[in-house]
Scaffold this motif. Structure first.
Motif, PDB file in Angstrom:
ATOM      1  N   PHE A   3     -11.754 -45.256 -11.456  1.00  0.00           N
ATOM      2  CA  PHE A   3     -12.454 -46.308 -10.484  1.00  0.00           C
ATOM      3  C   PHE A   3     -13.140 -47.326 -11.126  1.00  0.00           C
ATOM      4  O   PHE A   3     -13.745 -47.165 -12.534  1.00  0.00           O
ATOM      5  N   ARG A   4     -13.070 -48.689 -10.531  1.00  0.00           N
ATOM      6  CA  ARG A   4     -13.766 -49.750 -11.424  1.00  0.00           C
ATOM      7  C   ARG A   4     -15.259 -49.834 -11.373  1.00  0.00           C
ATOM      8  O   ARG A   4     -15.615 -50.558 -12.211  1.00  0.00           O
ATOM      9  N   SER A   5     -15.901 -49.137 -10.610  1.00  0.00           N
ATOM     10  CA  SER A   5     -17.262 -48.967 -10.416  1.00  0.00           C
ATOM     11  C   SER A   5     -17.983 -47.646 -10.215  1.00  0.00           C
ATOM     12  O   SER A   5     -17.398 -46.884  -9.760  1.00  0.00           O
ATOM     13  N   ASP A   6     -19.161 -47.558 -10.609  1.00  0.00           N
ATOM     14  CA  ASP A   6     -19.887 -46.334 -10.136  1.00  0.00           C
ATOM     15  C   ASP A   6     -19.841 -46.005  -8.785  1.00  0.00           C
ATOM     16  O   ASP A   6     -19.844 -45.067  -8.346  1.00  0.00           O
ATOM     17  N   GLU A   7     -20.138 -47.293  -8.229  1.00  0.00           N
ATOM     18  CA  GLU A   7     -20.279 -47.271  -6.669  1.00  0.00           C
ATOM     19  C   GLU A   7     -19.072 -46.947  -6.133  1.00  0.00           C
ATOM     20  O   GLU A   7     -19.024 -45.820  -5.267  1.00  0.00           O
ATOM     21  N   GLU A   8     -17.789 -47.296  -6.496  1.00  0.00           N
ATOM     22  CA  GLU A   8     -16.589 -46.670  -5.951  1.00  0.00           C
ATOM     23  C   GLU A   8     -16.514 -45.065  -6.147  1.00  0.00           C
ATOM     24  O   GLU A   8     -16.034 -44.235  -5.261  1.00  0.00           O
ATOM     25  N   LYS A   9     -16.875 -44.602  -7.453  1.00  0.00           N
ATOM     26  CA  LYS A   9     -16.965 -43.197  -7.769  1.00  0.00           C
ATOM     27  C   LYS A   9     -17.633 -42.406  -6.614  1.00  0.00           C
ATOM     28  O   LYS A   9     -17.469 -41.423  -6.240  1.00  0.00           O
ATOM     29  N   GLN A  10     -18.786 -42.962  -6.555  1.00  0.00           N
ATOM     30  CA  GLN A  10     -19.778 -42.383  -5.512  1.00  0.00           C
ATOM     31  C   GLN A  10     -19.342 -42.150  -4.169  1.00  0.00           C
ATOM     32  O   GLN A  10     -19.654 -41.149  -3.558  1.00  0.00           O
ATOM     33  N   LEU A  11     -18.774 -43.218  -3.724  1.00  0.00           N
ATOM     34  CA  LEU A  11     -17.987 -43.376  -2.398  1.00  0.00           C
ATOM     35  C   LEU A  11     -17.081 -42.183  -2.203  1.00  0.00           C
ATOM     36  O   LEU A  11     -17.026 -41.601  -1.093  1.00  0.00           O
ATOM     37  N   PHE A  12     -16.112 -41.988  -3.286  1.00  0.00           N
ATOM     38  CA  PHE A  12     -15.158 -41.099  -2.976  1.00  0.00           C
ATOM     39  C   PHE A  12     -15.352 -39.600  -3.871  1.00  0.00           C
ATOM     40  O   PHE A  12     -14.543 -38.938  -4.020  1.00  0.00           O
ATOM     41  N   THR A  13     -16.530 -39.307  -4.360  1.00  0.00           N
ATOM     42  CA  THR A  13     -16.986 -38.004  -4.973  1.00  0.00           C
ATOM     43  C   THR A  13     -16.292 -36.639  -4.250  1.00  0.00           C
ATOM     44  O   THR A  13     -15.830 -35.998  -4.917  1.00  0.00           O
ATOM     45  N   TYR A  14     -16.533 -37.022  -2.813  1.00  0.00           N
ATOM     46  CA  TYR A  14     -16.171 -35.627  -2.082  1.00  0.00           C
ATOM     47  C   TYR A  14     -14.581 -35.402  -2.097  1.00  0.00           C
ATOM     48  O   TYR A  14     -14.182 -34.560  -1.782  1.00  0.00           O
ATOM     49  N   PHE A  15     -13.939 -36.526  -2.186  1.00  0.00           N
ATOM     50  CA  PHE A  15     -12.270 -36.567  -1.980  1.00  0.00           C
ATOM     51  C   PHE A  15     -11.678 -36.552  -3.549  1.00  0.00           C
ATOM     52  O   PHE A  15     -10.255 -35.929  -3.368  1.00  0.00           O
ATOM     53  N   VAL A  16     -12.267 -37.042  -4.589  1.00  0.00           N
ATOM     54  CA  VAL A  16     -11.490 -36.984  -5.877  1.00  0.00           C
ATOM     55  C   VAL A  16     -11.099 -35.470  -6.288  1.00  0.00           C
ATOM     56  O   VAL A  16     -10.235 -35.096  -7.323  1.00  0.00           O
ATOM     57  N   ALA A  17     -11.803 -34.546  -5.915  1.00  0.00           N
ATOM     58  CA  ALA A  17     -11.202 -33.111  -6.146  1.00  0.00           C
ATOM     59  C   ALA A  17      -9.876 -32.636  -5.541  1.00  0.00           C
ATOM     60  O   ALA A  17      -9.176 -31.967  -6.067  1.00  0.00           O
ATOM     61  N   VAL A  18      -9.425 -33.348  -4.604  1.00  0.00           N
ATOM     62  CA  VAL A  18      -8.118 -33.094  -3.892  1.00  0.00           C
ATOM     63  C   VAL A  18      -7.046 -33.579  -5.074  1.00  0.00           C
ATOM     64  O   VAL A  18      -7.320 -34.828  -5.207  1.00  0.00           O
ATOM     65  N   PRO A  19      -6.135 -32.637  -5.566  1.00  0.00           N
ATOM     66  CA  PRO A  19      -5.214 -33.058  -6.318  1.00  0.00           C
ATOM     67  C   PRO A  19      -4.406 -34.287  -5.895  1.00  0.00           C
ATOM     68  O   PRO A  19      -4.039 -34.553  -4.545  1.00  0.00           O
ATOM     69  N   GLY A  20      -4.317 -35.504  -6.462  1.00  0.00           N
ATOM     70  CA  GLY A  20      -3.460 -36.712  -6.071  1.00  0.00           C
ATOM     71  C   GLY A  20      -4.321 -37.548  -5.380  1.00  0.00           C
ATOM     72  O   GLY A  20      -4.008 -38.897  -5.269  1.00  0.00           O
ATOM     73  N   MET A  21      -5.336 -37.266  -4.968  1.00  0.00           N
ATOM     74  CA  MET A  21      -6.302 -38.238  -3.988  1.00  0.00           C
ATOM     75  C   MET A  21      -6.769 -39.360  -4.827  1.00  0.00           C
ATOM     76  O   MET A  21      -6.718 -40.383  -4.037  1.00  0.00           O
ATOM     77  N   LYS A  22      -7.151 -39.403  -6.091  1.00  0.00           N
ATOM     78  CA  LYS A  22      -7.753 -40.312  -6.500  1.00  0.00           C
ATOM     79  C   LYS A  22      -6.610 -41.409  -6.879  1.00  0.00           C
ATOM     80  O   LYS A  22      -6.945 -42.652  -6.639  1.00  0.00           O
ATOM     81  N   GLU A  23      -5.260 -41.232  -6.975  1.00  0.00           N
ATOM     82  CA  GLU A  23      -4.302 -42.143  -7.267  1.00  0.00           C
ATOM     83  C   GLU A  23      -4.159 -42.613  -5.969  1.00  0.00           C
ATOM     84  O   GLU A  23      -3.792 -43.919  -5.933  1.00  0.00           O
ATOM     85  N   GLN A  24      -4.111 -41.760  -5.209  1.00  0.00           N
ATOM     86  CA  GLN A  24      -3.726 -42.554  -3.470  1.00  0.00           C
ATOM     87  C   GLN A  24      -4.819 -43.425  -3.016  1.00  0.00           C
ATOM     88  O   GLN A  24      -4.542 -44.499  -2.690  1.00  0.00           O
ATOM     89  N   LEU A  25      -6.111 -43.230  -3.484  1.00  0.00           N
ATOM     90  CA  LEU A  25      -7.085 -44.120  -3.219  1.00  0.00           C
ATOM     91  C   LEU A  25      -7.030 -45.537  -3.993  1.00  0.00           C
ATOM     92  O   LEU A  25      -7.079 -46.615  -3.486  1.00  0.00           O
ATOM     93  N   LEU A  26      -6.758 -45.324  -5.065  1.00  0.00           N
ATOM     94  CA  LEU A  26      -6.825 -46.564  -6.169  1.00  0.00           C
ATOM     95  C   LEU A  26      -5.381 -47.399  -5.482  1.00  0.00           C
ATOM     96  O   LEU A  26      -5.603 -48.691  -5.366  1.00  0.00           O
ATOM     97  N   ASP A  27      -4.199 -46.579  -5.327  1.00  0.00           N
ATOM     98  CA  ASP A  27      -3.096 -47.411  -4.573  1.00  0.00           C
ATOM     99  C   ASP A  27      -3.289 -47.985  -3.421  1.00  0.00           C
ATOM    100  O   ASP A  27      -3.076 -49.174  -3.296  1.00  0.00           O
ATOM    101  N   VAL A  28      -4.221 -47.670  -2.517  1.00  0.00           N
ATOM    102  CA  VAL A  28      -4.620 -48.203  -1.147  1.00  0.00           C
ATOM    103  C   VAL A  28      -5.281 -49.443  -1.523  1.00  0.00           C
ATOM    104  O   VAL A  28      -5.250 -50.461  -1.000  1.00  0.00           O
ATOM    105  N   LEU A  29      -6.361 -49.283  -2.570  1.00  0.00           N
ATOM    106  CA  LEU A  29      -7.363 -50.458  -2.779  1.00  0.00           C
ATOM    107  C   LEU A  29      -6.483 -51.545  -3.266  1.00  0.00           C
ATOM    108  O   LEU A  29      -6.720 -52.706  -3.074  1.00  0.00           O
ATOM    109  N   CYS A  30      -5.433 -51.280  -4.145  1.00  0.00           N
ATOM    110  CA  CYS A  30      -4.638 -52.227  -4.594  1.00  0.00           C
ATOM    111  C   CYS A  30      -3.631 -52.755  -3.537  1.00  0.00           C
ATOM    112  O   CYS A  30      -3.530 -54.084  -3.639  1.00  0.00           O
TER     113      CYS A  30
END
Length: 160
Positions: A3-30
């Motif tokens: 994630f590009r910022s600590d703020e983005e990390k904080q927003l998605f802390t609950y979800f990044v434990a889900v396998p593949g979710m971090k990549e999906q979120l980054l794809d959505v933002l792009c």
């Protein structure tokens, strides 16, 4: 990818434990950033689907500020509406009020064909990049996608 910022990390802390979710979120933002250039809602829209009580609304409420940050816009206009309440409403009027903002349609498979067609037409116009987020359980979303195959803008999305 990070994630590009600590703020983005904080927003998605609950979800990044889900396998593949971090990549999906980054794809959505792009994808949202790429879609914002043409001032319509033809691209850059999002579908959030999952089982009952899996945090779909929580994810959306984290995603919206992240998108605002990504697009470098202030807090934006946001409307959450159940699809059955959207049916029969003037979609063009709603889109003009939300221009440049977010329209979150919950239980999206309940959209009537007429409303889906009107939404599709409005999304082709100048919505100042309004982002449509469709939310539903997986089975309902699959039903919507199958029934709306001719509705091009509802197909131009990134799944989460």
């Amino acid at each position: 990818m990070l994630f590009r910022s600590d703020e983005e990390k904080q927003l998605f802390t609950y979800f990044v434990a889900v396998p593949g979710m971090k990549e999906q979120l980054l794809d959505v933002l792009c994808d949202v950033q790429t879609g914002a250039a043409d001032h319509t809602s033809q691209t850059g829209n999002v579908i959030v689907m999952g089982g009952r009580e899996t945090g779909k609304t929580r994810l959306i409420s984290s995603l919206i500020p992240a998108i605002c940050k990504e697009l470098n816009i202030e807090a934006s206009k946001v409307a959450y509406i159940f699809a059955e309440d959207l049916n029969g409403k003037n979609i063009a009027e709603i889109a003009s009020k939300l221009a440049g903002g977010f329209l979150v349609i919950e239980n999206a498979n309940q959209l009537s064909q007429e409303t889906a067609d009107e939404l599709d037409e409005v999304m082709n116009g100048n919505t100042k990049g309004m982002i449509v987020i469709l939310e539903d359980e997986k089975i309902g979303m699959r039903k919507l996608i199958r029934s709306e195959e001719h509705t091009s803008e509802l197909q131009s999305h990134h799944d989460l």
